[in-house]
Scaffold this motif. Structure first.
Motif, PDB file in Angstrom:
ATOM      1  N   VAL A   2     -33.094   4.296   0.126  1.00  0.00           N
ATOM      2  CA  VAL A   2     -32.689   2.971   0.595  1.00  0.00           C
ATOM      3  C   VAL A   2     -32.128   2.134  -0.547  1.00  0.00           C
ATOM      4  O   VAL A   2     -31.181   1.366  -0.374  1.00  0.00           O
ATOM      5  CB  VAL A   2     -33.879   2.254   1.266  1.00  0.00           C
ATOM      6  N   LEU A   3     -32.697   2.279  -1.736  1.00  0.00           N
ATOM      7  CA  LEU A   3     -32.285   1.448  -2.864  1.00  0.00           C
ATOM      8  C   LEU A   3     -31.123   2.103  -3.597  1.00  0.00           C
ATOM      9  O   LEU A   3     -31.222   3.229  -4.065  1.00  0.00           O
ATOM     10  CB  LEU A   3     -33.465   1.248  -3.826  1.00  0.00           C
ATOM     11  N   SER A   4     -30.018   1.375  -3.703  1.00  0.00           N
ATOM     12  CA  SER A   4     -28.858   1.909  -4.394  1.00  0.00           C
ATOM     13  C   SER A   4     -29.083   1.887  -5.894  1.00  0.00           C
ATOM     14  O   SER A   4     -29.915   1.144  -6.415  1.00  0.00           O
ATOM     15  CB  SER A   4     -27.614   1.081  -4.048  1.00  0.00           C
ATOM     16  N   ARG A   5     -28.298   2.691  -6.607  1.00  0.00           N
ATOM     17  CA  ARG A   5     -28.425   2.735  -8.058  1.00  0.00           C
ATOM     18  C   ARG A   5     -28.005   1.401  -8.675  1.00  0.00           C
ATOM     19  O   ARG A   5     -28.545   0.990  -9.694  1.00  0.00           O
ATOM     20  CB  ARG A   5     -27.569   3.870  -8.614  1.00  0.00           C
ATOM     21  N   ALA A   6     -27.036   0.725  -8.052  1.00  0.00           N
ATOM     22  CA  ALA A   6     -26.603  -0.572  -8.569  1.00  0.00           C
ATOM     23  C   ALA A   6     -27.731  -1.597  -8.507  1.00  0.00           C
ATOM     24  O   ALA A   6     -27.942  -2.370  -9.449  1.00  0.00           O
ATOM     25  CB  ALA A   6     -25.390  -1.068  -7.781  1.00  0.00           C
ATOM     26  N   LEU A   7     -28.471  -1.597  -7.397  1.00  0.00           N
ATOM     27  CA  LEU A   7     -29.602  -2.511  -7.273  1.00  0.00           C
ATOM     28  C   LEU A   7     -30.650  -2.207  -8.341  1.00  0.00           C
ATOM     29  O   LEU A   7     -31.177  -3.116  -8.989  1.00  0.00           O
ATOM     30  CB  LEU A   7     -30.196  -2.398  -5.870  1.00  0.00           C
ATOM     31  N   LEU A   8     -30.951  -0.920  -8.530  1.00  0.00           N
ATOM     32  CA  LEU A   8     -31.943  -0.541  -9.533  1.00  0.00           C
ATOM     33  C   LEU A   8     -31.472  -0.894 -10.934  1.00  0.00           C
ATOM     34  O   LEU A   8     -32.269  -1.326 -11.778  1.00  0.00           O
ATOM     35  CB  LEU A   8     -32.231   0.962  -9.443  1.00  0.00           C
ATOM     36  N   ARG A   9     -30.168  -0.718 -11.205  1.00  0.00           N
ATOM     37  CA  ARG A   9     -29.653  -1.058 -12.527  1.00  0.00           C
ATOM     38  C   ARG A   9     -29.769  -2.556 -12.784  1.00  0.00           C
ATOM     39  O   ARG A   9     -30.141  -2.985 -13.878  1.00  0.00           O
ATOM     40  CB  ARG A   9     -28.195  -0.604 -12.633  1.00  0.00           C
ATOM     41  N   GLY A  10     -29.472  -3.371 -11.763  1.00  0.00           N
ATOM     42  CA  GLY A  10     -29.632  -4.815 -11.926  1.00  0.00           C
ATOM     43  C   GLY A  10     -31.077  -5.199 -12.159  1.00  0.00           C
ATOM     44  O   GLY A  10     -31.376  -6.064 -13.001  1.00  0.00           O
ATOM     45  N   PHE A  11     -31.983  -4.544 -11.444  1.00  0.00           N
ATOM     46  CA  PHE A  11     -33.401  -4.839 -11.617  1.00  0.00           C
ATOM     47  C   PHE A  11     -33.893  -4.432 -12.999  1.00  0.00           C
ATOM     48  O   PHE A  11     -34.576  -5.197 -13.675  1.00  0.00           O
ATOM     49  CB  PHE A  11     -34.200  -4.108 -10.543  1.00  0.00           C
TER      50      PHE A  11
ATOM     51  N   TRP B 254     -16.866  -2.980  -5.753  1.00  0.00           N
ATOM     52  CA  TRP B 254     -17.179  -4.405  -5.862  1.00  0.00           C
ATOM     53  C   TRP B 254     -18.516  -4.738  -5.216  1.00  0.00           C
ATOM     54  O   TRP B 254     -19.241  -5.625  -5.707  1.00  0.00           O
ATOM     55  CB  TRP B 254     -16.057  -5.226  -5.228  1.00  0.00           C
ATOM     56  N   THR B 255     -18.860  -4.073  -4.130  1.00  0.00           N
ATOM     57  CA  THR B 255     -20.154  -4.341  -3.480  1.00  0.00           C
ATOM     58  C   THR B 255     -21.307  -3.980  -4.402  1.00  0.00           C
ATOM     59  O   THR B 255     -22.296  -4.723  -4.512  1.00  0.00           O
ATOM     60  CB  THR B 255     -20.262  -3.548  -2.165  1.00  0.00           C
ATOM     61  N   ASP B 256     -21.199  -2.841  -5.081  1.00  0.00           N
ATOM     62  CA  ASP B 256     -22.258  -2.424  -6.001  1.00  0.00           C
ATOM     63  C   ASP B 256     -22.366  -3.372  -7.192  1.00  0.00           C
ATOM     64  O   ASP B 256     -23.471  -3.699  -7.635  1.00  0.00           O
ATOM     65  CB  ASP B 256     -21.989  -0.999  -6.490  1.00  0.00           C
ATOM     66  N   LEU B 257     -21.232  -3.817  -7.697  1.00  0.00           N
ATOM     67  CA  LEU B 257     -21.259  -4.782  -8.803  1.00  0.00           C
ATOM     68  C   LEU B 257     -21.900  -6.093  -8.363  1.00  0.00           C
ATOM     69  O   LEU B 257     -22.686  -6.693  -9.113  1.00  0.00           O
ATOM     70  CB  LEU B 257     -19.836  -5.040  -9.302  1.00  0.00           C
ATOM     71  N   ALA B 258     -21.573  -6.529  -7.141  1.00  0.00           N
ATOM     72  CA  ALA B 258     -22.169  -7.769  -6.637  1.00  0.00           C
ATOM     73  C   ALA B 258     -23.676  -7.623  -6.480  1.00  0.00           C
ATOM     74  O   ALA B 258     -24.444  -8.543  -6.824  1.00  0.00           O
ATOM     75  CB  ALA B 258     -21.527  -8.144  -5.303  1.00  0.00           C
ATOM     76  N   MET B 259     -24.138  -6.476  -5.974  1.00  0.00           N
ATOM     77  CA  MET B 259     -25.573  -6.232  -5.837  1.00  0.00           C
ATOM     78  C   MET B 259     -26.255  -6.223  -7.200  1.00  0.00           C
ATOM     79  O   MET B 259     -27.357  -6.770  -7.373  1.00  0.00           O
ATOM     80  CB  MET B 259     -25.803  -4.895  -5.139  1.00  0.00           C
ATOM     81  N   MET B 260     -25.618  -5.618  -8.179  1.00  0.00           N
ATOM     82  CA  MET B 260     -26.184  -5.546  -9.524  1.00  0.00           C
ATOM     83  C   MET B 260     -26.349  -6.939 -10.122  1.00  0.00           C
ATOM     84  O   MET B 260     -27.415  -7.290 -10.638  1.00  0.00           O
ATOM     85  CB  MET B 260     -25.274  -4.680 -10.388  1.00  0.00           C
ATOM     86  N   PHE B 261     -25.296  -7.757 -10.034  1.00  0.00           N
ATOM     87  CA  PHE B 261     -25.354  -9.098 -10.613  1.00  0.00           C
ATOM     88  C   PHE B 261     -26.283 -10.016  -9.817  1.00  0.00           C
ATOM     89  O   PHE B 261     -26.941 -10.881 -10.397  1.00  0.00           O
ATOM     90  CB  PHE B 261     -23.948  -9.701 -10.687  1.00  0.00           C
ATOM     91  N   LEU B 262     -26.344  -9.843  -8.506  1.00  0.00           N
ATOM     92  CA  LEU B 262     -27.242 -10.667  -7.693  1.00  0.00           C
ATOM     93  C   LEU B 262     -28.696 -10.392  -8.056  1.00  0.00           C
ATOM     94  O   LEU B 262     -29.491 -11.326  -8.254  1.00  0.00           O
ATOM     95  CB  LEU B 262     -27.001 -10.382  -6.211  1.00  0.00           C
ATOM     96  N   THR B 263     -29.054  -9.115  -8.144  1.00  0.00           N
ATOM     97  CA  THR B 263     -30.425  -8.756  -8.513  1.00  0.00           C
ATOM     98  C   THR B 263     -30.767  -9.284  -9.900  1.00  0.00           C
ATOM     99  O   THR B 263     -31.852  -9.846 -10.121  1.00  0.00           O
ATOM    100  CB  THR B 263     -30.600  -7.230  -8.492  1.00  0.00           C
TER     101      THR B 263
ATOM    102  N   ILE C 220     -38.688 -12.248  -6.531  1.00  0.00           N
ATOM    103  CA  ILE C 220     -37.650 -12.791  -5.656  1.00  0.00           C
ATOM    104  C   ILE C 220     -36.366 -11.978  -5.796  1.00  0.00           C
ATOM    105  O   ILE C 220     -35.688 -11.660  -4.810  1.00  0.00           O
ATOM    106  CB  ILE C 220     -37.399 -14.276  -5.983  1.00  0.00           C
ATOM    107  N   GLY C 221     -36.024 -11.618  -7.029  1.00  0.00           N
ATOM    108  CA  GLY C 221     -34.803 -10.858  -7.264  1.00  0.00           C
ATOM    109  C   GLY C 221     -34.792  -9.538  -6.532  1.00  0.00           C
ATOM    110  O   GLY C 221     -33.829  -9.196  -5.833  1.00  0.00           O
ATOM    111  N   ILE C 222     -35.860  -8.769  -6.647  1.00  0.00           N
ATOM    112  CA  ILE C 222     -35.880  -7.438  -6.032  1.00  0.00           C
ATOM    113  C   ILE C 222     -36.055  -7.531  -4.521  1.00  0.00           C
ATOM    114  O   ILE C 222     -35.472  -6.735  -3.767  1.00  0.00           O
ATOM    115  CB  ILE C 222     -36.989  -6.566  -6.659  1.00  0.00           C
ATOM    116  N   ILE C 223     -36.826  -8.516  -4.028  1.00  0.00           N
ATOM    117  CA  ILE C 223     -37.039  -8.635  -2.581  1.00  0.00           C
ATOM    118  C   ILE C 223     -35.747  -9.036  -1.878  1.00  0.00           C
ATOM    119  O   ILE C 223     -35.363  -8.436  -0.855  1.00  0.00           O
ATOM    120  CB  ILE C 223     -38.168  -9.641  -2.284  1.00  0.00           C
TER     121      ILE C 223
END
Length: 680
Positions: free
Chosen positions: A220-229, A492-501, A512-515
């Motif tokens: 479920v968790l993309s690599r971009a999200l994990l990298r941002g976290f 761009w979606t992955d980059l946005a997820m990374m920076f948002l996290t 809050i960031g990861i949730i």
């Protein structure tokens, strides 16, 4: 063949009397399914040199080597039970079959990891979790014992992690900050209770996830999200450790900053004017030595004794000796001092006895730690399984990790423990081939907890912060590569997820960031899965073949006929928007267009559904498809279905779709359907 016995009767004689195997070839498929059949010959009899001739269809017993008749069903049940035990408790397989030739590698790996883990665990317990050093040491000693019995990975090392210890430390700080009248003794008790509550819940949640077979959640968790976290965690850890490295702990405690953004501003304002010179020199000097030694090891990878130098342990030992000789504590450098083993009164205690009041307030932290710990552990376990040629089970890994943390929570204050990619890789490189290496590491760490800590009396606490900063550098190492990679492929979606996290974790807090990012990630998965994958087919010029119009620019449309190939099974999720998706394909074709534009195609008078890829249909999908066909039928559109499989056809018959369209609307191939349409 037959042979005559002494009483003039005939008996069947096997043509393969010398066959020594205990399992028939016909039983092999059953073995794959876990349903192994009864053996042809008893293994004990074969080894004893006895030959038996089982009477198929009439015998319900078998004779052992000692002459005792045993029921065949009982033997099968015992064999199946042993297999299940060896499967669910892997230690019952590797311990009895352990080869002494593996001992050297396991012993060396266990000692090497212990040399790295002991100072690292002390650092995590004091600098990140805001607790006693023993909390980190117990987490490195107790959970691995349980994991070594239940875990499926042979090289995974279970111990406290930097990011997870930081989350525990934030929860501990929040509770201490909430009551300004807490004395130091009460603060220690609060910290132990909070840590115990989190570890207990982590073990419970991980065990439940494994029991309900939810080991697939790592997708479920993309690599971009994990990298941002991970990047946000690295920033948070670095800021938390720079404060003691500059000797600003007392000043920061007076200001009592809550967010990491406030601490960053605090560092920028006071680090260059109010720093403590001896502490700063010691901490950054230790960090430079650690970086130099690690770089040196990189240049001498083929020199085994240099590559395996425990640089962290060497720095801890040398800084402790120098600090005691030069009495850095008299210069104002904060040292470790006397470390009593604090477990809240009893070494072993039921986890909920003193921490039940903190369960509700720490549940979100425990869930977050469970998810992040499992992801890191799964990646490490899979890497080692691929490298050494064996398989792991994510569900059994969850159960093993959950049991390990539940076991650790019975010693109050123990931090949550999970696998590490870096430690597990080192474990395999040095020579670990079984979980005995982790047991050796746990034993050495436990001995160090009770007998080594007094010798670390003069260890500067800022050196522990430097050790953690060394591991933070490795967390930053992959960020540039991932940024360039996502930019190059225009993700761009992955980059946005990374920076948002990253932004939410730094500005507010990590939870809050990861949730928030996890919720967005789940919504994206739901959005993508709700779009039925469909393509328009056209005739390839000069042939009788049909292909996707989008992939074959020369493909010819049949005037007035729209041929739709559904590329996946239908369920309630992806059929909800089926009507709208078909309307867009009918009017605009496969190109992406804005709904405000004029239609590019004429409405179809005939609609053909190519359903070769539809393997299953659930009730909701069939119901929606029935309503869709009724709508088109009321418009006077001709409807045909081709390549329908037996399972979906049975559902269509029960739902009345076959009756609605008539059996003449169903064809085995698209060519047959188009021929029929052309004739009419």
């Amino acid at each position: 063949m037959t042979r005559h016995s002494g009483n003039n009767t005939t008996e069947p004689v096997s043509r393969f009397d010398t066959l020594s195997t205990t399992t028939s070839v016909s039983s092999l498929p059953g073995m794959v399914r876990g349903e192994e059949r009864a053996p042809l010959v008893n293994q004990n009899d074969v080894e004893a040199g006895h030959m038996t001739h089982p009477q198929y269809g009439s015998s319900s017993t078998r004779t052992s080597a000692s002459g005792v008749k045993l029921p065949v069903d009982t033997s099968k049940r015992n064999s199946m039970f042993k297999k299940r035990v060896r499967y669910y408790v892997p230690s019952t397989a590797w311990i009895p079959d352990y080869s002494i030739s593996l001992l050297g590698g396991d012993l060396l790996a266990g000692i090497t990891l212990a040399a790295m883990l002991i100072p690292q665990s002390v650092s995590y317990g004091t600098s990140l979790a805001k607790l006693s050093p023993t909390t980190g040491l117990f987490a490195a000693a107790l959970p691995p014992i349980m994991y070594s019995l239940l875990g499926t990975s042979r090289q995974l090392n279970v111990a406290p992690e930097a990011a997870l210890s930081l989350l525990v430390g934030q929860a501990v700080s929040d509770y201490r900050r909430g009551d300004h009248h807490v004395s130091p003794e009460d603060a220690d008790a609060v910290g132990i209770a909070v840590s115990t509550a989190i570890t207990f819940q982590v073990g419970l949640f991980a065990s439940m996830l494994g029991f309900f077979r939810l080991g697939f959640l790592d997708v479920v968790l993309s690599r971009a999200l994990l990298r941002g976290f991970v990047t946000a965690v690295a920033v948070v850890i670095a800021v938390e450790q720079l404060i003691p490295m500059f000797g600003l702990v007392a000043l920061e405690n007076q200001m009592n900053h809550e967010s990491i953004l406030d601490k960053i501003i605090f560092l920028l304002e006071y680090a260059w004017t109010d720093y403590h010179k001896p502490t700063t020199l010691v901490s950054f000097g230790a960090l430079l030595v650690l970086i130099f030694m690690r770089t040196l090891k990189g240049y001498f990878k083929r020199t085994w004794w240099i590559e395996r130098l425990p640089e962290v342990l060497l720095v801890v030992v040398l800084s402790t000796i120098i600090s005691g000789y030069l009495r850095w504590d008299k210069e104002g450098v904060d040292i470790l001092g006397i470390i009593p083993i604090k477990t809240g009164g009893h070494f072993f205690s039921f986890p909920l006895k003193q921490s039940i009041g903190y369960i509700r307030g720490t549940t979100s932290t425990a869930i977050l730690i469970t998810i992040m710990g499992f992801l890191d552990s799964t990646v490490a376990a899979k890497q080692n399984a691929d490298r050494f040629g064996y398989s792991i089970s994510p569900n059994r890994e969850l159960v093993a990790l959950g049991a390990a943390n539940l076991f650790g929570s019975f010693v109050p204050g123990t931090l949550p423990a999970f696998g590490s990619i870096v430690r597990s890789k080192i474990n395999g490189d040095v020579g670990a081939r079984t979980q005995l290496a982790s047991l050796i590491t746990a034993g050495i760490t436990l001995l160090a907890t009770f007998f080594l800590l007094p010798y670390l009396y003069y260890l500067p606490r800022c050196v522990l912060a430097s050790i953690i900063c060394l591991f933070v550098i490795s967390l930053f190492s992959e960020v540039p590569h991932d940024l360039v990679y996502y930019w190059r492929i225009r993700a761009w979606t992955d980059l946005a997820m990374m920076f948002l996290t990253f932004s939410l974790s730094v500005i507010w807090n990590i939870e809050i960031g990861i949730i928030v990012s996890l919720i967005i990630s789940l919504l994206l998965v739901i959005k993508r899965s709700s779009h039925t994958r469909m393509i328009i087919l056209g005739r390839i010029p000069g042939t009788d073949q049909w292909g996707p119009v989008a992939d074959n620019p020369g493909a010819e449309d049949v005037p007035g006929t729209l041929i739709i190939r559904i590329r996946e099974s239908l369920d309630f999720a992806n059929t909800a928007q089926l009507k709208e998706r078909l309307r867009r394909l009918e009017l605009y074709g496969p190109e992406r267009t804005h709904p405000s534009e004029e239609p590019r195609r004429q409405p179809a008078s005939t609609l053909v559904f190519h359903m070769a890829d539809v393997e299953t249909c659930d009730a909701s999908a069939v119901q929606i498809f029935h309503e869709l066909l009724e709508t088109y039928q009321n418009r006077g559109v001709g409807l045909f279905v081709t390549h329908l499989r037996s399972g979906p056809r049975e559902m269509f018959e029960r739902a009345g779709i076959v009756e609605l369209l008539g059996s003449e609307a169903f064809f085995a191939t698209l060519g047959d359907a188009m021929t029929s349409i052309g004739q009419h």
